[in-house]
Design an enzyme around this catalytic site. Structure first.
Site, PDB file in Angstrom:
ATOM      1  CG  ASP A   1      -0.105  -2.555   3.429  1.00 23.56           C
ATOM      2  OD1 ASP A   1       0.919  -2.143   2.843  1.00 23.56           O
ATOM      3  OD2 ASP A   1      -0.435  -2.149   4.571  1.00 23.56           O
TER       4      ASP A   1
ATOM      5  CB  CYS B   1      11.876   5.525   1.030  1.00 21.39           C
ATOM      6  SG  CYS B   1      10.658   5.424   2.339  1.00 21.39           S
TER       7      CYS B   1
ATOM      8  CB  ALA C   1      -0.914  -0.007   1.230  1.00 20.42           C
ATOM      9  N   PRO C   2       0.402   2.322  -0.700  1.00 22.48           N
ATOM     10  CG  PRO C   2       0.342   4.528  -1.465  1.00 22.48           C
ATOM     11  CD  PRO C   2       1.186   3.579  -0.678  1.00 22.48           C
ATOM     12  N   GLY C   3       0.110   1.157  -3.201  1.00 18.11           N
ATOM     13  CA  GLY C   3       0.028   0.447  -4.472  1.00 18.11           C
ATOM     14  C   GLY C   3       0.758   1.081  -5.636  1.00 18.11           C
TER      15      GLY C   3
ATOM     16  CG  ASP D   1       8.541  -0.265  -0.908  1.00 20.02           C
ATOM     17  OD1 ASP D   1       9.561   0.191  -0.375  1.00 20.02           O
ATOM     18  OD2 ASP D   1       7.695   0.452  -1.482  1.00 20.02           O
TER      19      ASP D   1
ATOM     20  CG  ASP E   1       2.440  -9.780   9.982  1.00 23.87           C
ATOM     21  OD1 ASP E   1       3.374  -9.412   9.235  1.00 23.87           O
ATOM     22  OD2 ASP E   1       2.581  -9.950  11.211  1.00 23.87           O
TER      23      ASP E   1
END
Ligand code: SAM
Length: 435
Positions: A278, A376, A256-258, A323, A304
C-alpha cells in the site's frame, strides 16, 4: 440528552460540507471528547444521517429560510440541517428534537440564531406534508443524490439506477467474516446465539454473518482474539474468486487496511507467501494491526503499486489482487459523505490511475496466473470499460468467466449492486495471462 451532541454533529458537518474533509477523518476525534457513549452514538447517528439525506434536507432548508445564511454561519446552517434530519427521518419526540437543537446554538456560541432555528424547525413541522410533496418531485432532493451521479447511473444502468439510489439511502448491515482457521461459521453463530445476539449467515459467502444490531467491535465475542472481523459480504467474495492453492505466491497490490489480505490468509494457510502493498504508510500500519489480531502474517510493503521496480523481488505471482482506488460509489450507504465529496471530475483521474496500476501489475503475473481486478464502484468506466480497454491493449490477457449466483454479468466482469443480498456495490473481473 444534552445539546452537546447536536452542536458536535454540526461542527463535524461543517468540516465535511464546507471543508471537504471525510467523516472517517473528522468524526472519531470529534466524539472522542464526549464521555457518554450514548452521546457519541447520537453524534454518529446525526452526522451520518444528515449526510445521507443532505440533498433532501438542503432542499427543505432552502424553502424554509427567507435568505441564505452567511458563509461564516456554516455551523448554524449545519445545526438547522441536523434539526431537520431529526424531524424528517427519526422517530424521537419532535419537541425534544426542536428544543435540544435550539439549545445547541448556545453551545456553538451563536445565541443570536436560537430564534431562527426555533422558527425554521417549527415552520417545518407545520408544512412538512406540503414540502415533502414539493421536494419529492425533484430528482436531486427526491433521490437525495447529486445530479451528476444520478445522471451517470441513469446512463450506465438504465433499468436499475433508481433501485441503486434507494439502496444507497438505506442503513448498511453490520456484516462479519468468521475466521474459519479458528472456528466454523455455524460454531460462531452458536456463540452469538448464546449471547442473545441475533444473526443470520450471509448468502453467497462461506464465512459471512450479518448481525441484526450493530455492536462496538470490542463487544463481539472473540474479536480481540481473532475469531471474527468486520467485512461486507461483497468484499468477502474476492478471496473465493482468487481460487487459492497451497504453494502460491500472492500479491495484494492495494491492500490497506488489509480486510482482503486477511481473508486470503484465512482461506488458504498453505500459500507460499502473501505480499501486501500500500502506498499510504498510515494505512499500511493498519494492515499490520489487523493481521496481528488475527495471528496472520504477510510481507508488508510501503510502495506504489504503479512503480513495482522500487519494491518487487523479480519473481512472478500466481495470484494478484488489485482492489483499486475508485469512486466508492458502491459503498455510499456506508460512507454517505461520498455524495458530497466525490466530484464528477474525479472519475477520469481515477480511471487513469486504475489503468496505470493494471498495466504495472501485469508483468508481475505468472503466465497462467490470475489477476483479480475489483472496485467498490458501480460506474462502468471504472469497471467493465476499464477491463475492455485493457484487453484491447494487452494481447496476452484473457478474461476468465465468473460463474456465480450473485451479481450481474457485464460486458466484462460482474457487478454486485448495492443492497443486493445485503452486499455493498462491488465489481470483479478475473484476468489470466497466456502461457
Ligand atoms: C479500496 S482500498 C483497498 C481495500 C483493501 N483491499 C481491503 O480489502 O481492506 C484502496 C487502497 O489502495 C491504496 N492505494 C492507492 N493508490 C495506490 C498505489 N498507487 N499503490 C498502492 N496502493 C495504493 C490506498 O491507500 C487504499 O488503501
Amino acid at each position: 440528552m444534552t445539546p452537546d451532541a447536536r452542536a458536535c454533529a454540526a461542527r463535524v458537518l461543517v468540516r465535511v460540507i464546507t471543508e471537504g474533509r471525510s467523516l472517517s477523518e473528522v468524526l472519531p476525534a470529534a466524539i472522542q471528547v464526549l464521555a457518554d457513549p450514548r452521546q457519541r452514538a447520537l453524534v454518529q447517528e446525526l452526522s451520518y444521517g444528515t449526510l445521507r439525506w443532505y440533498y433532501r434536507l438542503d432542499a427543505l432548508l432552502q424553502r424554509l429560510l427567507k435568505k441564505p445564511l452567511k458563509q461564516r454561519d456554516a455551523d448554524v446552517r449545519c445545526v438547522l440541517l441536523v434539526g431537520l434530519y431529526q424531524l424528517d427521518q427519526l422517530s424521537m419526540p419532535q419537541r425534544v428534537a426542536i428544543n435540544e437543537t435550539v439549545q445547541a446554538t448556545r453551545t456553538l456560541n451563536k445565541q443570536w440564531a436560537s430564534g431562527l432555528v426555533n422558527a425554521v424547525l417549527r415552520n417545518y413541522q407545520r408544512q412538512a406534508a406540503d414540502l415533502d410533496d414539493e421536494v419529492l418531485a425533484e430528482n436531486i432532493a427526491g433521490y437525495a443524490h447529486p445530479a451528476w451521479l444520478i445522471e451517470r447511473l441513469q446512463a450506465d444502468w438504465p433499468h436499475d439506477w433508481e433501485r441503486m439510489l434507494m439502496a444507497n439511502n438505506a442503513r448498511p448491515p453490520f456484516s462479519l467474516r468468521v475466521n474459519r482457521q479458528r472456528v466454523t461459521r455455524a460454531e460462531y453463530m452458536e456463540t452469538l446465539a448464546e449471547q442473545s445476539l441475533e444473526a443470520v449467515s450471509l448468502e453467497h459467502t462461506v464465512a459471512g454473518v450479518r448481525l441484526e444490531k450493530p455492536l462496538p467491535v470490542e463487544l463481539l465475542p472473540g474479536f480481540t482474539t481473532g475469531y471474527v472481523s468486520v467485512q461486507d459480504g461483497a468484499a468477502q467474495l474476492a478471496a473465493g474468486l482468487l481460487d487459492l492453492h497451497p504453494g502460491q505466491r500472492v500479491l495484494d497490490a492495494c491492500a490497506a487496511p488489509g480486510g482482503k489480505t486477511a481473508h486470503i490468509l484465512e482461506s488458504e494457510p498453505g500459500l507460499a507467501m502473501v505480499t501486501a502493498v500500500d502506498v499510504d504508510p498510515r494505512r499500511l500500519t493498519r494492515i499490520g494491526e489487523n493481521l496481528s489480531r488475527l495471528s496472520l502474517h504477510a510481507d508488508l510493503v510501503e510502495g506504489d503499486a504503479g512503480e513495482p521496480a522500487a519494491w518487487w523481488d523479480g519473481r512472478c505471482y500466481e495470484r494478484i489482487l488489485l482492489d483499486a482506488p475508485c469512486s466508492a460509489t458502491g459503498v455510499i450507504r456506508r460512507h454517505p459523505d461520498i455524495k458530497l465529496l466525490r466530484k464528477p471530475g474525479d472519475i477520469a483521474s481515477l480511471v487513469s490511475t486504475q489503468a496505470r496500476l493494471l498495466q504495472a501489475m501485469w508483468p508481475l503475473l505468472s503466465p497462467g496466473g490470475m489477476l483479480l481486478y475489483c472496485t467498490c464502484s458501480v460506474l462502468a468506466d471504472e469497471n467493465s470499460g476499464q477491463i475492455a480497454s485493457f484487453l484491447k491493449t494487452y494481447r496476452d490477457a484473457a478474461e476468465l468467466p465468473i460463474a456465480a449466483a450473485w451479481g450481474r454479468e457485464c460486458r466484462h466482469g460482474r457487478q454486485v449492486f448495492p443492497g443486493e443480498n445485503e452486499m455493498d456495490g462491488f465489481y470483479f473481473a478475473c484476468l489470466t495471462r497466456s502461457v
